[in-house]
Design a protein around this motif. Structure first.
Motif, PDB file in Angstrom:
ATOM      1  N   MET A  70     -12.342  14.321 -44.696  1.00  0.00           N
ATOM      2  CA  MET A  70     -12.636  14.566 -43.285  1.00  0.00           C
ATOM      3  C   MET A  70     -12.976  13.269 -42.556  1.00  0.00           C
ATOM      4  SD  MET A  70     -12.853  16.644 -40.791  1.00  0.00           S
ATOM      5  CE  MET A  70     -12.817  18.248 -41.577  1.00  0.00           C
ATOM      6  N   PHE A  71     -13.759  12.401 -43.212  1.00  0.00           N
ATOM      7  CA  PHE A  71     -14.133  11.132 -42.584  1.00  0.00           C
ATOM      8  C   PHE A  71     -12.897  10.276 -42.341  1.00  0.00           C
ATOM      9  CE2 PHE A  71     -15.181   6.598 -43.179  1.00  0.00           C
ATOM     10  CZ  PHE A  71     -16.025   6.421 -42.100  1.00  0.00           C
ATOM     11  N   LEU A  72     -12.016  10.187 -43.345  1.00  0.00           N
ATOM     12  CA  LEU A  72     -10.811   9.382 -43.209  1.00  0.00           C
ATOM     13  C   LEU A  72      -9.900   9.932 -42.117  1.00  0.00           C
ATOM     14  CD1 LEU A  72      -9.585   6.871 -44.558  1.00  0.00           C
ATOM     15  CD2 LEU A  72      -8.232   8.405 -45.995  1.00  0.00           C
ATOM     16  N   THR A  73      -9.804  11.247 -42.031  1.00  0.00           N
ATOM     17  CA  THR A  73      -8.979  11.864 -40.987  1.00  0.00           C
ATOM     18  C   THR A  73      -9.535  11.566 -39.607  1.00  0.00           C
ATOM     19  OG1 THR A  73      -8.328  13.663 -42.481  1.00  0.00           O
ATOM     20  CG2 THR A  73      -8.050  14.034 -40.124  1.00  0.00           C
ATOM     21  N   LEU A  74     -10.861  11.643 -39.465  1.00  0.00           N
ATOM     22  CA  LEU A  74     -11.494  11.343 -38.176  1.00  0.00           C
ATOM     23  C   LEU A  74     -11.243   9.897 -37.778  1.00  0.00           C
ATOM     24  CD1 LEU A  74     -13.333  12.172 -35.836  1.00  0.00           C
ATOM     25  CD2 LEU A  74     -15.297  11.530 -37.251  1.00  0.00           C
ATOM     26  N   VAL A  75     -11.397   8.973 -38.731  1.00  0.00           N
ATOM     27  CA  VAL A  75     -11.135   7.561 -38.452  1.00  0.00           C
ATOM     28  C   VAL A  75      -9.679   7.367 -38.032  1.00  0.00           C
ATOM     29  CG1 VAL A  75     -10.979   5.261 -39.501  1.00  0.00           C
ATOM     30  CG2 VAL A  75     -12.962   6.705 -39.966  1.00  0.00           C
ATOM     31  N   ASP A  76      -8.774   8.057 -38.718  1.00  0.00           N
ATOM     32  CA  ASP A  76      -7.349   7.962 -38.404  1.00  0.00           C
ATOM     33  C   ASP A  76      -7.080   8.423 -36.980  1.00  0.00           C
ATOM     34  OD1 ASP A  76      -4.708   7.427 -38.832  1.00  0.00           O
ATOM     35  OD2 ASP A  76      -4.315   9.159 -40.098  1.00  0.00           O
ATOM     36  N   PHE A  77      -7.658   9.534 -36.573  1.00  0.00           N
ATOM     37  CA  PHE A  77      -7.423  10.067 -35.234  1.00  0.00           C
ATOM     38  C   PHE A  77      -8.021   9.158 -34.157  1.00  0.00           C
ATOM     39  CE2 PHE A  77      -7.004  14.762 -36.752  1.00  0.00           C
ATOM     40  CZ  PHE A  77      -5.727  14.484 -37.189  1.00  0.00           C
ATOM     41  N   VAL A  78      -9.209   8.635 -34.401  1.00  0.00           N
ATOM     42  CA  VAL A  78      -9.825   7.726 -33.431  1.00  0.00           C
ATOM     43  C   VAL A  78      -9.000   6.450 -33.311  1.00  0.00           C
ATOM     44  CG1 VAL A  78     -11.862   6.343 -32.894  1.00  0.00           C
ATOM     45  CG2 VAL A  78     -12.142   8.651 -33.789  1.00  0.00           C
ATOM     46  N   GLY A  79      -8.534   5.929 -34.452  1.00  0.00           N
ATOM     47  CA  GLY A  79      -7.665   4.763 -34.416  1.00  0.00           C
ATOM     48  C   GLY A  79      -6.371   5.039 -33.675  1.00  0.00           C
ATOM     49  N   CYS A  80      -5.816   6.213 -33.887  1.00  0.00           N
ATOM     50  CA  CYS A  80      -4.602   6.618 -33.184  1.00  0.00           C
ATOM     51  C   CYS A  80      -4.820   6.598 -31.675  1.00  0.00           C
ATOM     52  CB  CYS A  80      -4.180   8.013 -33.652  1.00  0.00           C
ATOM     53  SG  CYS A  80      -2.759   8.714 -32.783  1.00  0.00           S
ATOM     54  N   PHE A  81      -5.937   7.150 -31.227  1.00  0.00           N
ATOM     55  CA  PHE A  81      -6.225   7.194 -29.791  1.00  0.00           C
ATOM     56  C   PHE A  81      -6.417   5.790 -29.228  1.00  0.00           C
ATOM     57  CE2 PHE A  81      -9.033   7.915 -26.090  1.00  0.00           C
ATOM     58  CZ  PHE A  81      -8.236   8.797 -25.380  1.00  0.00           C
ATOM     59  N   ALA A  82      -7.134   4.925 -29.973  1.00  0.00           N
ATOM     60  CA  ALA A  82      -7.376   3.563 -29.500  1.00  0.00           C
ATOM     61  C   ALA A  82      -6.069   2.792 -29.374  1.00  0.00           C
ATOM     62  CB  ALA A  82      -8.331   2.839 -30.452  1.00  0.00           C
ATOM     63  N   PHE A  83      -5.214   2.879 -30.381  1.00  0.00           N
ATOM     64  CA  PHE A  83      -3.933   2.181 -30.319  1.00  0.00           C
ATOM     65  C   PHE A  83      -3.030   2.782 -29.242  1.00  0.00           C
ATOM     66  CE2 PHE A  83      -3.892  -0.100 -34.589  1.00  0.00           C
ATOM     67  CZ  PHE A  83      -3.731  -1.339 -34.004  1.00  0.00           C
ATOM     68  N   ALA A  84      -3.071   4.102 -29.093  1.00  0.00           N
ATOM     69  CA  ALA A  84      -2.259   4.734 -28.049  1.00  0.00           C
ATOM     70  C   ALA A  84      -2.699   4.263 -26.663  1.00  0.00           C
ATOM     71  CB  ALA A  84      -2.363   6.257 -28.152  1.00  0.00           C
ATOM     72  N   LEU A  85      -4.002   4.111 -26.464  1.00  0.00           N
ATOM     73  CA  LEU A  85      -4.480   3.570 -25.186  1.00  0.00           C
ATOM     74  C   LEU A  85      -3.979   2.147 -24.971  1.00  0.00           C
ATOM     75  CD1 LEU A  85      -8.199   4.764 -24.917  1.00  0.00           C
ATOM     76  CD2 LEU A  85      -6.278   5.476 -23.485  1.00  0.00           C
ATOM     77  N   SER A  86      -3.947   1.359 -26.038  1.00  0.00           N
ATOM     78  CA  SER A  86      -3.445  -0.008 -25.891  1.00  0.00           C
ATOM     79  C   SER A  86      -1.973   0.003 -25.505  1.00  0.00           C
ATOM     80  CB  SER A  86      -3.670  -0.801 -27.191  1.00  0.00           C
ATOM     81  OG  SER A  86      -2.684  -0.512 -28.159  1.00  0.00           O
ATOM     82  N   GLY A  87      -1.198   0.908 -26.119  1.00  0.00           N
ATOM     83  CA  GLY A  87       0.210   1.012 -25.771  1.00  0.00           C
ATOM     84  C   GLY A  87       0.422   1.515 -24.360  1.00  0.00           C
ATOM     85  N   GLY A  88      -0.327   2.545 -23.973  1.00  0.00           N
ATOM     86  CA  GLY A  88      -0.198   3.074 -22.630  1.00  0.00           C
ATOM     87  C   GLY A  88      -0.612   2.080 -21.566  1.00  0.00           C
ATOM     88  N   THR A  89      -1.672   1.338 -21.841  1.00  0.00           N
ATOM     89  CA  THR A  89      -2.133   0.336 -20.880  1.00  0.00           C
ATOM     90  C   THR A  89      -1.115  -0.781 -20.736  1.00  0.00           C
ATOM     91  OG1 THR A  89      -4.413   0.825 -21.527  1.00  0.00           O
ATOM     92  CG2 THR A  89      -4.049  -1.174 -20.264  1.00  0.00           C
ATOM     93  N   ARG A  90      -0.544  -1.199 -21.853  1.00  0.00           N
ATOM     94  CA  ARG A  90       0.504  -2.216 -21.787  1.00  0.00           C
ATOM     95  C   ARG A  90       1.683  -1.716 -20.962  1.00  0.00           C
ATOM     96  NH1 ARG A  90      -0.238  -7.052 -23.018  1.00  0.00           N
ATOM     97  NH2 ARG A  90      -0.385  -6.975 -25.279  1.00  0.00           N
TER      98      ARG A  90
END
Length: 202
Positions: free
Chosen positions: A1-21
């Motif tokens: 569960m912890f690894l999945t949560l980290v994965d999802f948060v990382g996904c959102f952070a990187f997606a924001l970087s892509g969207g902002t770019r």
């Protein structure tokens, strides 16, 4: 569960970087969401193909696409608010870097790779999304700049892989490894830390 949560948060952070770019490059809403998805998943796709986990988790489940869409639409409708953050793309990228270091390295260790090669694959997981994002945005990928980027990911990944190899508690090791990558990347941005270029001899 912890690894999945980290994965999802990382996904959102990187997606924001892509969207902002994408907003910076004045792409349309589809382009913004697409670049958010690429930034969030490209490194993980490379990792899953390398370890033989096919189809890659980004396509085997709907969660990553949904998270990328949410982040992309946040950039479409709230880009002015996001743009007020200091260097938003780089900050979101640093957060995603540290989080994906943890996920990529742990998955590589679970696949039976040695600590060193698991760390290398963890680094590739962390930097792959940023490479895909910058190439599609017609910019030189961050990993090719002088600033410490891939090295920060590799150091954090080594912490995670060595900790896993010696059976240290998983959550503290993940926090230290991911946090170290984030702090090194942010510090390199703040104080302009660079690797020394090769000296030419005449």
């Amino acid at each position: 569960m912890f690894l999945t949560l980290v994965d999802f948060v990382g996904c959102f952070a990187f997606a924001l970087s892509g969207g902002t770019r994408a907003v910076e490059r004045r792409l349309d809403p589809f382009g913004i969401v697409f670049l958010a998805f690429v930034a969030a998943t490209f490194g993980g796709i490379i990792r899953d193909v390398v370890i033989g986990a096919v189809p890659p988790v980004a396509f085997a489940t709907w969660h990553y696409f949904a998270i990328s869409c949410v982040a992309g639409f946040c950039c479409v409708f709230a880009h002015n608010l996001i743009a007020r953050l200091a260097a938003p793309v780089a900050v979101f990228d640093a957060l995603g870097l540290g989080l994906y270091v943890v996920v990529g390295t742990r998955k590589a260790m679970d696949a039976g790779l040695s600590p060193l090669m698991a760390a290398v694959l963890g680094m590739i997981t962390a930097i792959g999304g940023g490479i895909g994002r910058d190439i599609l945005a017609a910019q030189t990928p961050m990993v090719l700049h002088k600033e410490i980027y891939a090295l920060a990911a590799l150091i954090g990944a080594l912490v995670v892989s060595v900790g896993d190899y010696y059976h240290l508690p998983g959550v503290p090791v993940a926090v230290v490894g991911g946090g170290l990558s984030i702090l090194l990347r942010l510090a390199a941005m703040r104080w302009d830390w660079n690797l020394p270029p090769p000296t030419s001899r005449t």
